[in-house]
Motif scaffolding. Structure first.
Motif, PDB file in Angstrom:
ATOM      1  N   GLY A  25       0.791  -1.215   0.000  1.00  0.00           N
ATOM      2  CA  GLY A  25       0.000   0.000   0.000  1.00  0.00           C
ATOM      3  C   GLY A  25       0.828   1.271   0.000  1.00  0.00           C
ATOM      4  O   GLY A  25       0.500   2.231  -0.679  1.00  0.00           O
ATOM      5  N   ALA A  26       1.918   1.316   0.779  1.00  0.00           N
ATOM      6  CA  ALA A  26       2.710   2.538   0.909  1.00  0.00           C
ATOM      7  C   ALA A  26       3.671   2.736  -0.252  1.00  0.00           C
ATOM      8  O   ALA A  26       4.032   3.868  -0.577  1.00  0.00           O
ATOM      9  N   GLY A  27       4.113   1.678  -0.865  1.00  0.00           N
ATOM     10  CA  GLY A  27       5.057   1.762  -1.971  1.00  0.00           C
ATOM     11  C   GLY A  27       4.892   0.579  -2.896  1.00  0.00           C
ATOM     12  O   GLY A  27       4.267  -0.420  -2.544  1.00  0.00           O
ATOM     13  N   SER A  28       5.466   0.693  -4.079  1.00  0.00           N
ATOM     14  CA  SER A  28       5.399  -0.408  -5.040  1.00  0.00           C
ATOM     15  C   SER A  28       6.273  -1.568  -4.574  1.00  0.00           C
ATOM     16  O   SER A  28       7.030  -1.454  -3.617  1.00  0.00           O
ATOM     17  N   ARG A  29       6.147  -2.690  -5.274  1.00  0.00           N
ATOM     18  CA  ARG A  29       7.000  -3.829  -4.937  1.00  0.00           C
ATOM     19  C   ARG A  29       8.467  -3.470  -5.115  1.00  0.00           C
ATOM     20  O   ARG A  29       9.315  -3.885  -4.312  1.00  0.00           O
ATOM     21  N   TRP A  30       8.803  -2.717  -6.159  1.00  0.00           N
ATOM     22  CA  TRP A  30      10.188  -2.315  -6.367  1.00  0.00           C
ATOM     23  C   TRP A  30      10.666  -1.372  -5.265  1.00  0.00           C
ATOM     24  O   TRP A  30      11.822  -1.414  -4.849  1.00  0.00           O
ATOM     25  N   PHE A  31       9.756  -0.523  -4.793  1.00  0.00           N
ATOM     26  CA  PHE A  31      10.111   0.364  -3.675  1.00  0.00           C
ATOM     27  C   PHE A  31      10.571  -0.459  -2.477  1.00  0.00           C
ATOM     28  O   PHE A  31      11.638  -0.219  -1.907  1.00  0.00           O
ATOM     29  N   TRP A  32       9.763  -1.469  -2.116  1.00  0.00           N
ATOM     30  CA  TRP A  32      10.101  -2.268  -0.949  1.00  0.00           C
ATOM     31  C   TRP A  32      11.268  -3.212  -1.207  1.00  0.00           C
ATOM     32  O   TRP A  32      11.986  -3.588  -0.268  1.00  0.00           O
ATOM     33  N   PHE A  33      11.485  -3.579  -2.470  1.00  0.00           N
ATOM     34  CA  PHE A  33      12.659  -4.402  -2.775  1.00  0.00           C
ATOM     35  C   PHE A  33      13.936  -3.639  -2.419  1.00  0.00           C
ATOM     36  O   PHE A  33      14.834  -4.182  -1.765  1.00  0.00           O
ATOM     37  N   TRP A  34      14.018  -2.374  -2.843  1.00  0.00           N
ATOM     38  CA  TRP A  34      15.219  -1.593  -2.545  1.00  0.00           C
ATOM     39  C   TRP A  34      15.336  -1.307  -1.056  1.00  0.00           C
ATOM     40  O   TRP A  34      16.425  -1.369  -0.488  1.00  0.00           O
ATOM     41  N   ILE A  35      14.221  -0.992  -0.396  1.00  0.00           N
ATOM     42  CA  ILE A  35      14.252  -0.749   1.041  1.00  0.00           C
ATOM     43  C   ILE A  35      14.701  -2.006   1.783  1.00  0.00           C
ATOM     44  O   ILE A  35      15.427  -1.937   2.783  1.00  0.00           O
ATOM     45  N   GLY A  36      14.301  -3.171   1.290  1.00  0.00           N
ATOM     46  CA  GLY A  36      14.670  -4.426   1.931  1.00  0.00           C
ATOM     47  C   GLY A  36      16.153  -4.721   1.897  1.00  0.00           C
ATOM     48  O   GLY A  36      16.624  -5.603   2.622  1.00  0.00           O
ATOM     49  N   LEU A  37      16.904  -4.016   1.056  1.00  0.00           N
ATOM     50  CA  LEU A  37      18.350  -4.231   0.978  1.00  0.00           C
ATOM     51  C   LEU A  37      19.123  -3.446   2.033  1.00  0.00           C
ATOM     52  O   LEU A  37      20.355  -3.552   2.086  1.00  0.00           O
ATOM     53  N   LEU A  38      18.425  -2.669   2.852  1.00  0.00           N
ATOM     54  CA  LEU A  38      19.117  -1.932   3.906  1.00  0.00           C
ATOM     55  C   LEU A  38      19.843  -2.904   4.847  1.00  0.00           C
ATOM     56  O   LEU A  38      19.360  -4.014   5.095  1.00  0.00           O
ATOM     57  N   PRO A  39      20.987  -2.499   5.385  1.00  0.00           N
ATOM     58  CA  PRO A  39      21.766  -3.405   6.243  1.00  0.00           C
ATOM     59  C   PRO A  39      21.018  -3.830   7.487  1.00  0.00           C
ATOM     60  O   PRO A  39      20.107  -3.144   7.971  1.00  0.00           O
ATOM     61  N   PHE A  40      21.417  -4.982   8.000  1.00  0.00           N
ATOM     62  CA  PHE A  40      20.948  -5.505   9.291  1.00  0.00           C
ATOM     63  C   PHE A  40      19.450  -5.813   9.323  1.00  0.00           C
ATOM     64  O   PHE A  40      18.860  -5.918  10.393  1.00  0.00           O
ATOM     65  N   GLY A  41      18.830  -5.965   8.156  1.00  0.00           N
ATOM     66  CA  GLY A  41      17.410  -6.297   8.128  1.00  0.00           C
ATOM     67  C   GLY A  41      16.506  -5.148   8.511  1.00  0.00           C
ATOM     68  O   GLY A  41      15.315  -5.366   8.774  1.00  0.00           O
ATOM     69  N   VAL A  42      17.024  -3.925   8.529  1.00  0.00           N
ATOM     70  CA  VAL A  42      16.207  -2.763   8.894  1.00  0.00           C
ATOM     71  C   VAL A  42      15.064  -2.576   7.897  1.00  0.00           C
ATOM     72  O   VAL A  42      13.936  -2.246   8.277  1.00  0.00           O
TER      73      VAL A  42
END
Length: 240
Positions: A166-183
């Motif tokens: 809802g807040a972002g596209s799948r690609w949005f969350w894909f890139w966010i998911g790459l943040l270190p330490f599982g943040v």
């Protein structure tokens, strides 16, 4: 008794049940993250003095050891422990302890062409080479890496095969998911699962926005860790 697919669909068709299931899944994944974080923090390499190596050696607290010229932690998965860059003439001595902790110290390069005497020889008489099978530090680090990989895989499957975010596209969350330490994984859990019914209040964020936030978030996390490390020291915020 085999549960029929229509019965499963009917169970999930109830909004209240679906919300409870999502929140239970969030709690479970967050719990796994906490276990991973504890294991990763415990087995993270910590710098000590060369004198500490001698103390651990005398006390019989050295299980495995190796020489290295630094750490290979570039481009790796966030759940993987950094590994030493093995070098028999390296300036770093890395050793693991019976409780699973890993320490390293700057001991300088060996004085001889073949390090068969001195500290290396003392270590070889009582300890095994690094990555010896069954070493507590390796078992704990492997468990942390496997847990992180399982969480990342579960997140990726839910992101690709689950309902549209809802807040972002799948690609949005894909890139966010790459943040270190599982943040990024925790951010996705909180915003898209725990508060799935809360309206975003604006258009969904695009993949480009996710890439930008991911780069910025990585820089902010690195700066925050550096600041915390300078205040609390290496034993609280490990660095290498």
């Amino acid at each position: 008794m085999i549960v029929q697919l229509p019965a499963v669909r009917a169970w999930f068709s109830d909004d209240r049940r679906r919300r409870r299931f999502r929140r239970a899944a969030c709690v479970a994944v967050a719990g796994c993250w906490l276990i991973w974080a504890a294991l990763a923090w415990w087995t993270a390499p910590r710098e000590v003095t060369a004198g500490q190596l001698d103390q651990d050696l005398v006390a019989g607290r050295v299980v495995t050891f190796t020489r290295a010229d630094g750490w290979d932690d570039q481009g790796g998965f966030w759940g993987r422990r950094p590994e030493p860059r093995y070098d028999t003439h390296g300036w770093v001595m890395v050793w693991s302890m019976p409780d699973g902790r890993v320490r390293w110290a700057d001991v300088g390069a060996p004085a001889t062409e073949s390090p068969i005497d001195g500290e290396d020889a003392r270590l070889a008489r009582v300890a095994s080479a690094w990555r010896a099978d069954g070493a507590p530090a390796d078992r704990l680090a492997d468990a942390a890496a496997q847990l992180a990989a399982a969480m990342a895989l579960a997140w990726l499957v839910m992101l690709v095969a689950g309902p549209a975010p809802g807040a972002g596209s799948r690609w949005f969350w894909f890139w966010i998911g790459l943040l270190p330490f599982g943040v990024g994984l925790l951010a996705w859990l909180f915003r898209e699962q725990w508060h799935a019914r809360v309206p975003a209040g604006r258009d969904r964020q695009s993949g480009w926005a996710g890439l930008g936030w991911s780069l910025l978030g990585g820089l902010l996390l690195a700066a925050a860790l550096a600041g915390l490390g300078s205040v609390f020291g290496d034993h609280v915020v490990p660095s290498w």
